[in-house]
Structures are given as structure tokens and as C-alpha cells.
Enzyme design. Structure first.
Site, mmCIF file in Angstrom:
data_model
loop_
_atom_site.group_PDB
_atom_site.id
_atom_site.type_symbol
_atom_site.label_atom_id
_atom_site.label_comp_id
_atom_site.label_asym_id
_atom_site.label_seq_id
_atom_site.Cartn_x
_atom_site.Cartn_y
_atom_site.Cartn_z
ATOM 1 N N ASP A 292 43.005 37.530 46.217
ATOM 2 C CA ASP A 292 42.550 37.777 44.848
ATOM 3 C C ASP A 292 43.603 37.450 43.801
ATOM 4 O OD1 ASP A 292 40.171 38.609 45.886
ATOM 5 O OD2 ASP A 292 40.581 40.751 45.692
ATOM 6 N N ASN B 39 41.203 49.358 36.270
ATOM 7 C CA ASN B 39 40.290 50.215 35.518
ATOM 8 C C ASN B 39 39.662 51.283 36.408
ATOM 9 O OD1 ASN B 39 38.120 50.796 33.343
ATOM 10 N ND2 ASN B 39 36.893 50.045 35.064
ATOM 11 N N SER C 290 40.731 52.458 39.266
ATOM 12 C CA SER C 290 41.722 53.401 39.789
ATOM 13 C C SER C 290 42.107 54.460 38.769
ATOM 14 C CB SER C 290 42.973 52.653 40.259
ATOM 15 O OG SER C 290 43.715 52.147 39.159
#
Length: 252
Positions: free
Chosen positions: A41, A156, A158
Site C-alpha cells: 500500500d 483516520n 485508528s
């Protein structure tokens, strides 16, 4: 078709990079029709940021990029066909117009989120206003982040922020350890919203802005919004999609 391959520094990524560039050629990112990210990612996000940075603002769509989910299952014999068959997803780009202490100006772009965070032990003191939605609000805490739908599963999430539907015209404003007001909760905004943030006591309580690719310290004020003239198109390999519904960790 011009393809730019970018790869993780790990051995598997570098082997794939050599094999693909030998077979298909290697274009410069600024000239490529496609950017192929070989890795996870973070590698995909770096490639997307490179795509945004390589285009002038008059372009609506930046380069198209194919994200492969795993180097262990990578095939290199049919890349052109897989690019043509990939699932297309248009992603919004966040823009930050920054004023630093001392008067310097900067503009940053981000795919997932833009984060304002304290630089020292003292809490950040921020005055936050959304155009057309009432008076500014004072907030004390570790910081704030503005997040796109595709970024809503990451930092966001987390911090307790909302999960936004991909393709929705929404942004999330999420706090980090907000102490004042004590009843603070994340805010969902239209992606047409313009957010102005002023740093109070900026010299004593310095605040920085962070994206995946850049950090700008000593912010005095910033305007945050969805860029009106930049998007990126993410191409997801159909084979990867069978294992992962959407990129960046959003499971079926």
C-alpha cells in the site's frame, strides 16, 4: 503505451522491476500513460503522489496506476492486457494552502489524508472554521486530520474517525486526542467544504502538516479542500480484486 514501473526496495520488488522494465521498457513518470507500483500500500500511495506531482494543475486526471497486492503472486507475462482489463477508480485529491510562521507559503497535495499535528509537548491550539457553517471553533489537542473516502480506513480509522463509502462526495474531519472541547467527535463534511485552520500561539505551540510524502513545520494557518482540478485514477488488478475488494486495506 508508455509504462513507468516503480518498486519497493526489497529484493522481490527489485527483481520484478528489472524483469518488467526489460520486457516492456521504462518510461519517466512525467511521461508515462501508466504507473505500475510493485509492492504494498505504501508503495502504491507514493506512486499516486508522484503522479499528482508530475502533472500541471490544468490536467484533470493524472497518470493511471495499477496497484498489485502481492509481489509473491506477481506475473510479468501479460502486464499490458492486465492494465487494459483493470478496475478503474477515480480518487479525489486534497489540497493544502499553507502559511508558515515567517510568511512563507506552500501548497501540498494528498491522496489519503492531510494531518495537522503538534511539534512539541504542548497541545496544539487551533481555531477551525468551515466556510458557510457558523462561527470558528477553538480546539485544543494533538491535532486534526482531513481524510478522503479511500483514506478513511487508515489513520483516520485508528483515531475513531468514520468509514466513508468509496465514491461518495464526503470528507472526514477527525481529531487526535482532543481535550477541549471535551465532547469533540469526528465531523463528516461535503467534499465541497473549505476548511480554514488558524494556529493560536504558533511560536509557542508549533504545529506541522504531514502527508505521505511531505512534512511542513511551523504552520500559522492553512486552508484545506478538495482540489478542483486534480484527481488520480487508480487501476486495481482484477486478480488482486478477487482477494481484496478495494485497495488500501478495505476488506469485503
Amino acid at each position: 503505451m508508455k509504462i513507468a514501473f516503480v518498486a519497493s526496495p526489497e529484493p522481490g520488488g527489485q527483481r520484478a522491476l528489472k524483469e518488467l522494465s526489460d520486457g516492456y521498457g521504462q518510461a519517466a513518470v512525467a511521461e508515462a500513460d501508466f504507473i505500475v507500483a510493485l509492492g504494498g500500500d505504501h508503495m502504491a500511495l507514493e506512486a499516486l503522489h508522484d503522479a499528482v506531482a508530475s502533472r500541471q494543475s490544468r490536467y484533470t486526471h493524472a497518470h493511471r496506476q495499477l496497484r498489485r497486492s502481492s509481489l509473491h503472486s506477481l506475473r510479468t507475462d501479460d502486464s499490458t492486457e492486465r492494465l487494459q482489463a483493470a478496475v478503474s477508480l477515480d480518487l479525489p485529491v486534497l489540497q493544502a494552502e499553507i502559511k508558515q510562521v515567517g510568511g512563507h507559503s506552500r501548497v501540498l497535495f494528498a491522496i489519503n489524508e492531510i494531518v495537522l499535528g503538534r511539534q512539541v509537548l504542548q497541545r496544539a491550539k487551533l481555531k477551525v472554521a468551515v466556510h458557510g457553517e457558523g462561527d470558528p471553533r477553538s480546539i485544543n489537542g494533538d491535532g486534526l486530520m482531513l481524510t478522503t473516502p479511500i483514506g478513511s480506513t487508515a489513520l483516520n480509522r485508528s483515531h475513531g474517525g468514520p468509514l466513508l463509502t468509496l465514491g461518495s462526495s464526503l470528507l472526514a474531519l477527525t481529531g487526535n486526542a482532543i481535550a477541549i472541547p471535551p465532547a469533540w467527535c469526528p465531523v463528516i463534511l461535503s467534499d465541497h467544504a473549505i476548511l480554514d485552520v488558524q494556529v493560536i500561539e504558533a511560536a509557542y505551540r508549533p504545529v506541522q502538516i504531514l502527508t505521505v510524502s511531505e512534512t511542513v513545520p511551523n504552520i500559522s494557518r492553512v486552508r484545506l479542500f478538495r482540489s478542483p482540478d486534480r484527481t488520480v485514477t487508480l487501476l486495481v488488478d482484477r486478480e488482486a480484486q478477487s482477494r481484496l475488494c478495494t485497495p488500501f486495506g478495505r476488506q469485503c
